[in-house]
Design an enzyme around this catalytic site. Structure first.
Site, PDB file in Angstrom:
ATOM      1  N   VAL A 100       4.157  26.592 -39.271  1.00 24.15           N
ATOM      2  CA  VAL A 100       4.028  28.003 -39.595  1.00 24.15           C
ATOM      3  C   VAL A 100       4.105  28.149 -41.106  1.00 24.15           C
ATOM      4  O   VAL A 100       4.906  27.464 -41.759  1.00 24.15           O
ATOM      5  CB  VAL A 100       5.146  28.831 -38.927  1.00 24.15           C
ATOM      6  CG1 VAL A 100       5.039  30.309 -39.318  1.00 24.15           C
ATOM      7  CG2 VAL A 100       5.114  28.675 -37.414  1.00 24.15           C
ATOM      8  N   CYS A 101       3.264  29.011 -41.661  1.00 26.69           N
ATOM      9  CA  CYS A 101       3.310  29.333 -43.082  1.00 26.69           C
ATOM     10  C   CYS A 101       3.131  28.049 -43.920  1.00 26.69           C
ATOM     11  O   CYS A 101       2.259  27.236 -43.615  1.00 26.69           O
ATOM     12  CB  CYS A 101       4.621  30.056 -43.391  1.00 26.69           C
ATOM     13  SG  CYS A 101       4.673  30.954 -44.942  1.00 26.69           S
TER      14      CYS A 101
END
Length: 228
Positions: A100-101
């Protein structure tokens, strides 16, 4: 089917990168989720509070699903040989390798995204090619068994997508309903395209103040990890 999910918990993690997906994935059913770090001591997040790991690297030598969140602490992970060795070891045999991210930059530095399409937070998406990955401007990117999410809140979309792949769309829809995940943000400024040049410039100035050498440090880390 029983599943084991291992999520990296590290100092300086953006807590929603981690806790957003965990809230969704905890509803898979018949699944064990571990928040993994070197010790079981509290780990400080970027939000100013700590989270307790549930397992250590030694206790989780493998898992069906590896997930790496992001945050300003990613550089500390990339220079940490013990952490990177664990990511490489678990990622080598995991059924799904995910992030994520800016966690995708950690996966990239571990050599797990070379030749793969990948997502990232918009402000550092252009760093992915340093590690042999192809940046994609989407909230969730699937390339073979790699699933990478965009910035922060995209972690919820990523987790619902993974839930559908693992348990079927009906299960994922039920989880979405249970969480009342029905986004209606008060402002239309959640992407650089919609936020406008002035707001993007303000954001970049703030990041430059907080982490003035961030991109240069990543370039140096890429060289340190053997990427040219």
């Amino acid at each position: 089917m029983s599943l084991h999910l291992a999520l990296l918990l590290f100092p300086g993690v953006t807590q929603l990168d981690l806790t957003g997906p965990v809230q969704v994935l905890s509803r898979l059913g018949d699944a064990r989720l571990d928040l993994v770090w070197k010790t079981r001591d509290p780990v400080m997040t970027d939000a100013g509070f700590a989270i307790l790991p549930t397992a250590t690297f030694e206790e989780v030598p493998r898992a069906e699903i590896l997930c790496v969140p992001g945050g300003f602490g990613i550089d500390g992970v990339i220079v940490d040989d013990e952490a990177m060795a664990w990511i490489q070891r678990v990622g080598a045999t995991a059924t799904w390798v995910s992030s994520v991210c800016t966690g995708s930059l950690i996966l990239g530095a571990a050599g797990l995204l070379k030749g793969y399409r990948a997502g990232c937070h918009w402000a550092q998406r252009d760093m992915l090619p340093l590690f042999g990955a192809e940046p994609v401007a989407e909230r969730v990117v699937i390339d073979r068994n790699r699933i990478t999410g965009g910035g922060v809140t995209a972690g919820i979309d990523f987790a619902l997508t993974l839930t559908a792949l693992l348990r079927g769309e009906a299960h994922a829809r039920a989880v979405q309903l249970s969480l009342e995940y029905d986004p209606a943000p008060p402002f239309d400024s959640g992407s650089p395209e919609r936020a406008g040049e002035a707001l993007v410039a303000t954001y970049r100035r703030r990041v430059a103040t907080l982490a003035p050498t961030r991109d240069d440090d990543l370039r140096a880390l890429a060289l340190r990890r053997g990427f040219s």
